[in-house]
Design an enzyme around this catalytic site. Structure first.
Site, PDB file in Angstrom:
ATOM      1  N   SER A   3      26.679  28.797  55.099  1.00 30.45           N
ATOM      2  CA  SER A   3      25.667  27.936  54.475  1.00 30.45           C
ATOM      3  C   SER A   3      26.132  27.530  53.087  1.00 30.45           C
ATOM      4  CB  SER A   3      24.345  28.705  54.299  1.00 30.45           C
ATOM      5  OG  SER A   3      23.905  29.275  55.504  1.00 30.45           O
TER       6      SER A   3
ATOM      7  N   HIS B 123      28.059  30.622  51.386  1.00 30.32           N
ATOM      8  CA  HIS B 123      27.786  32.001  51.791  1.00 30.32           C
ATOM      9  C   HIS B 123      28.083  32.119  53.286  1.00 30.32           C
ATOM     10  CE1 HIS B 123      25.999  35.949  51.745  1.00 30.32           C
ATOM     11  NE2 HIS B 123      25.284  35.619  52.801  1.00 30.32           N
TER      12      HIS B 123
ATOM     13  N   ASN C 200      26.827  27.138  46.067  1.00 29.38           N
ATOM     14  CA  ASN C 200      27.568  28.302  46.552  1.00 29.38           C
ATOM     15  C   ASN C 200      27.769  28.158  48.049  1.00 29.38           C
ATOM     16  OD1 ASN C 200      28.716  30.969  46.543  1.00 29.38           O
ATOM     17  ND2 ASN C 200      26.777  31.764  47.351  1.00 29.38           N
TER      18      ASN C 200
ATOM     19  N   ASP D 130      21.962  34.587  46.776  1.00 32.46           N
ATOM     20  CA  ASP D 130      22.072  33.813  48.018  1.00 32.46           C
ATOM     21  C   ASP D 130      20.754  33.153  48.421  1.00 32.46           C
ATOM     22  OD1 ASP D 130      24.760  34.545  48.158  1.00 32.46           O
ATOM     23  OD2 ASP D 130      24.285  36.392  49.211  1.00 32.46           O
TER      24      ASP D 130
END
Ligand code: GRF
Length: 197
Positions: A145, A118, A116, A154
């Site tokens: 990040s 973020h 992911n 997250d």
């Protein structure tokens, strides 16, 4: 965390999950078209059938899949997404502005193979409104990040970060735009390193 077991004799097949405009998805797709790229985008899927990013992906000739969880419930929704990813031969999933928390079941089926991006310098500012919170705190720097996805929001190993300054007079939109430039550079770089390692 590792992507051991990925096929090493050709580009790794990546599935991208989006919920909106898909600018990070576009940067991942663009990088995948460079000669010798380590990954190819096999599927773009969305929980929002009207996501703008889906239109762009279709125009690019990429296979797309859209399904809203509304009315069918999360387990059935995730089972369908999982099937679409597997049908497309996906090996690694990249979340790119995907605004839903994946269940522990889904994450464990793709253990260590979901990334992911973020828009904060994790572990700071998990969740929403990251830029507002960084400005309100008087931080000198913000950033983004790329991390491995776990069932916690997250969370997971951070694989790479990029920093930008927070400038006097910045509002959330100005800061988001500055961070987004770095997101578009960082995500393809880290995904490439991830599938190669
Ligand atoms: C990006 O800022 C990403 O970091 C966050 O949501 C935003 C999505 O933007 N998770 P886009 O859909 O990639 O343009």
């Amino acid at each position: 965390m590792s992507a051991d077991g990925l096929v090493k004799d050709g580009p790794v097949k990546v599935g991208i999950l989006i919920s909106g405009r898909g600018s990070n998805m576009q940067s991942l797709v663009s990088a995948s078209r460079a000669a010798g790229a380590a990954y190819q985008v096999a599927l773009v899927a969305s929980d929002k059938p009207d996501a703008a990013g889906l239109v762009w992906a279709k125009e690019q000739g990429i296979t797309t899949f859209a399904l809203s969880p509304k009315g069918i419930g999360k387990p059935a929704y995730e089972a369908a997404i999982d099937q679409a990813l597997r049908d497309a031969g996906v090996q690694v999933i990249a979340l790119a502005g995907y605004m839903r928390l994946l269940s522990g079941d889904f994450v464990s089926r793709w253990q260590g193979r979901i990334l992911n991006i973020h828009p904060s310098l994790l572990p700071f500012y998990k969740g929403l409104d990251t830029h507002e919170r960084a400005i309100a705190a008087g931080d000198a720097k913000a950033g983004c990040s790329v991390h491995v996805v776990t069932e916690e929001l997250d969370d997971g190993e951070v694989l790479g970060q990029a920093k930008v300054p927070i400038l006097p007079g910045d509002d959330a939109a100005a800061l988001a735009a500055r961070v987004l430039v770095e997101e578009h550079r960082l995500y393809p770089q880290i995904l490439t390193e991830f599938v190669r390692r």
